[in-house]
Design a protein around this motif. Sequence first.
Motif, mmCIF file in Angstrom:
data_model
loop_
_atom_site.group_PDB
_atom_site.id
_atom_site.type_symbol
_atom_site.label_atom_id
_atom_site.label_comp_id
_atom_site.label_asym_id
_atom_site.label_seq_id
_atom_site.Cartn_x
_atom_site.Cartn_y
_atom_site.Cartn_z
ATOM 1 N N LYS A 140 -7.926 31.738 -20.513
ATOM 2 C CA LYS A 140 -7.471 31.564 -21.992
ATOM 3 C C LYS A 140 -7.767 33.090 -22.770
ATOM 4 O O LYS A 140 -8.527 33.764 -22.388
ATOM 5 C CB LYS A 140 -8.275 30.673 -22.562
ATOM 6 C CG LYS A 140 -8.146 29.340 -21.872
ATOM 7 C CD LYS A 140 -8.653 27.939 -22.939
ATOM 8 C CE LYS A 140 -8.572 26.829 -22.402
ATOM 9 N NZ LYS A 140 -8.867 25.745 -23.175
ATOM 10 N N LYS A 141 -6.957 33.041 -23.615
ATOM 11 C CA LYS A 141 -6.861 34.315 -24.367
ATOM 12 C C LYS A 141 -7.891 34.452 -25.150
ATOM 13 O O LYS A 141 -8.122 33.388 -25.930
ATOM 14 C CB LYS A 141 -5.511 34.510 -25.140
ATOM 15 C CG LYS A 141 -5.177 35.705 -25.672
ATOM 16 C CD LYS A 141 -3.646 35.881 -26.372
ATOM 17 C CE LYS A 141 -3.719 37.167 -27.194
ATOM 18 N NZ LYS A 141 -2.428 36.979 -28.147
ATOM 19 N N ILE A 142 -8.456 35.501 -25.427
ATOM 20 C CA ILE A 142 -9.566 35.974 -26.647
ATOM 21 C C ILE A 142 -8.922 36.003 -27.976
ATOM 22 O O ILE A 142 -8.133 37.185 -27.981
ATOM 23 C CB ILE A 142 -10.453 36.861 -26.332
ATOM 24 C CG1 ILE A 142 -11.265 36.574 -24.709
ATOM 25 C CG2 ILE A 142 -11.292 37.086 -27.147
ATOM 26 C CD1 ILE A 142 -11.940 37.656 -24.196
ATOM 27 N N GLU A 143 -9.188 35.350 -28.683
ATOM 28 C CA GLU A 143 -8.499 35.403 -30.230
ATOM 29 C C GLU A 143 -9.392 36.209 -31.008
ATOM 30 O O GLU A 143 -10.499 36.338 -30.883
ATOM 31 C CB GLU A 143 -8.250 33.942 -30.820
ATOM 32 C CG GLU A 143 -7.729 34.241 -32.136
ATOM 33 C CD GLU A 143 -6.716 33.018 -32.508
ATOM 34 O OE1 GLU A 143 -6.465 32.921 -33.651
ATOM 35 O OE2 GLU A 143 -6.519 32.234 -31.692
ATOM 36 N N SER A 144 -8.633 37.065 -31.719
ATOM 37 C CA SER A 144 -9.413 38.054 -32.516
ATOM 38 C C SER A 144 -9.241 37.862 -34.113
ATOM 39 O O SER A 144 -8.082 37.353 -34.286
ATOM 40 C CB SER A 144 -8.886 39.554 -32.178
ATOM 41 O OG SER A 144 -9.695 40.622 -33.011
ATOM 42 N N ILE A 145 -10.371 38.066 -34.849
ATOM 43 C CA ILE A 145 -10.221 37.725 -36.343
ATOM 44 C C ILE A 145 -11.022 38.760 -36.891
ATOM 45 O O ILE A 145 -11.926 39.290 -36.417
ATOM 46 C CB ILE A 145 -10.881 36.417 -36.701
ATOM 47 C CG1 ILE A 145 -10.616 35.962 -38.189
ATOM 48 C CG2 ILE A 145 -12.397 36.164 -36.166
ATOM 49 C CD1 ILE A 145 -10.692 34.650 -38.651
ATOM 50 N N SER A 146 -10.610 39.326 -38.242
ATOM 51 C CA SER A 146 -11.310 40.368 -38.764
ATOM 52 C C SER A 146 -12.305 39.861 -39.543
ATOM 53 O O SER A 146 -12.773 38.747 -39.533
ATOM 54 C CB SER A 146 -10.426 41.048 -39.815
ATOM 55 O OG SER A 146 -10.478 40.186 -40.899
ATOM 56 N N LEU A 147 -13.451 40.891 -39.438
ATOM 57 C CA LEU A 147 -14.821 40.314 -40.164
ATOM 58 C C LEU A 147 -14.652 39.919 -41.713
ATOM 59 O O LEU A 147 -15.329 38.879 -41.953
ATOM 60 C CB LEU A 147 -15.602 41.586 -39.964
ATOM 61 C CG LEU A 147 -17.070 41.625 -40.408
ATOM 62 C CD1 LEU A 147 -17.944 40.460 -39.570
ATOM 63 C CD2 LEU A 147 -17.869 42.808 -40.578
ATOM 64 N N ASN A 148 -13.911 40.612 -42.118
ATOM 65 C CA ASN A 148 -13.611 39.840 -43.661
ATOM 66 C C ASN A 148 -13.154 38.637 -43.765
ATOM 67 O O ASN A 148 -13.437 37.719 -44.376
ATOM 68 C CB ASN A 148 -12.726 41.127 -44.368
ATOM 69 C CG ASN A 148 -13.343 42.295 -44.597
ATOM 70 O OD1 ASN A 148 -14.652 42.422 -44.547
ATOM 71 N ND2 ASN A 148 -12.470 43.283 -44.854
ATOM 72 N N ASN A 149 -12.116 38.229 -42.848
ATOM 73 C CA ASN A 149 -11.551 36.937 -42.748
ATOM 74 C C ASN A 149 -12.669 35.967 -42.380
ATOM 75 O O ASN A 149 -12.678 34.647 -42.855
ATOM 76 C CB ASN A 149 -10.536 36.898 -41.896
ATOM 77 C CG ASN A 149 -9.144 37.454 -42.662
ATOM 78 O OD1 ASN A 149 -9.080 37.681 -44.111
ATOM 79 N ND2 ASN A 149 -8.181 37.745 -41.852
ATOM 80 N N PHE A 150 -13.471 36.070 -41.346
ATOM 81 C CA PHE A 150 -14.244 35.559 -40.675
ATOM 82 C C PHE A 150 -15.619 34.993 -41.715
ATOM 83 O O PHE A 150 -16.097 34.062 -41.847
ATOM 84 C CB PHE A 150 -14.978 36.052 -39.444
ATOM 85 C CG PHE A 150 -15.900 35.353 -38.854
ATOM 86 C CD1 PHE A 150 -15.792 34.095 -38.012
ATOM 87 C CD2 PHE A 150 -17.543 35.335 -38.946
ATOM 88 C CE1 PHE A 150 -16.554 33.278 -37.442
ATOM 89 C CE2 PHE A 150 -18.466 34.776 -38.613
ATOM 90 C CZ PHE A 150 -18.199 33.592 -37.700
ATOM 91 N N LEU A 151 -15.941 36.080 -42.707
ATOM 92 C CA LEU A 151 -16.815 35.874 -43.621
ATOM 93 C C LEU A 151 -16.698 35.218 -44.676
ATOM 94 O O LEU A 151 -17.459 34.584 -45.469
ATOM 95 C CB LEU A 151 -17.589 37.169 -44.113
ATOM 96 C CG LEU A 151 -18.172 37.926 -43.037
ATOM 97 C CD1 LEU A 151 -18.839 39.595 -43.415
ATOM 98 C CD2 LEU A 151 -19.365 37.547 -42.447
#
Length: 184
Positions: free
Chosen positions: A5-16
């Motif tokens: 499975k592909k590792i999905e990436s998200i920005s720190l600002n969006n995650f917080l």
Amino acid sequence: MTNKKKIESISLNNFLKNPIKNIRQEKNQILEISNNNLPVVYLINPILLKRFLAIETAYKETQLNINSSNLLFLKKIEKKKTQIQEKQCGKFLMYKSWTPDKDFLKKSSLWGINLNQYPKKSELALFISYWKAENRIFHHIQWQQKLARSLQQTRRFDFKKNKKRDINKLPNPDSIIPEGFRGK
């Protein structure tokens, strides 16, 4: 695993903004949180975490089994080595399972050392541990002679009967003058 499975990436600002929502919405088992396109942290799905922990436990158990079997193998080698040493030259290093002969008391009396009882396990353990550390090589009969002398010395002084003197006690001499000495 067959399906990667592909590792999905998200920005720190969006995650917080809403971390719990982002974790629950994640379809993949690993979520990469990045800041300025550099990974900051990876979040692992509990299912994948259980798999990792199971793999780690299996690895540790395998290592433990390997280590215990190596230990048994090394003990067997050490035992054979001491047996070979005894047969080859008659002399050997002291080893953990060494014991004197059954007629040890009879032999010790022939050597002029009268022992009233066979060595106790504690006395034998003390003797063996001392001589193992010394790393000396002797014939079996020499080891027995050393044990007999050691037992003679340690048993000579009975610790229970002989109490230590009180160094703070002042002597109280008597006033009797022995015969042959001049008095005042």
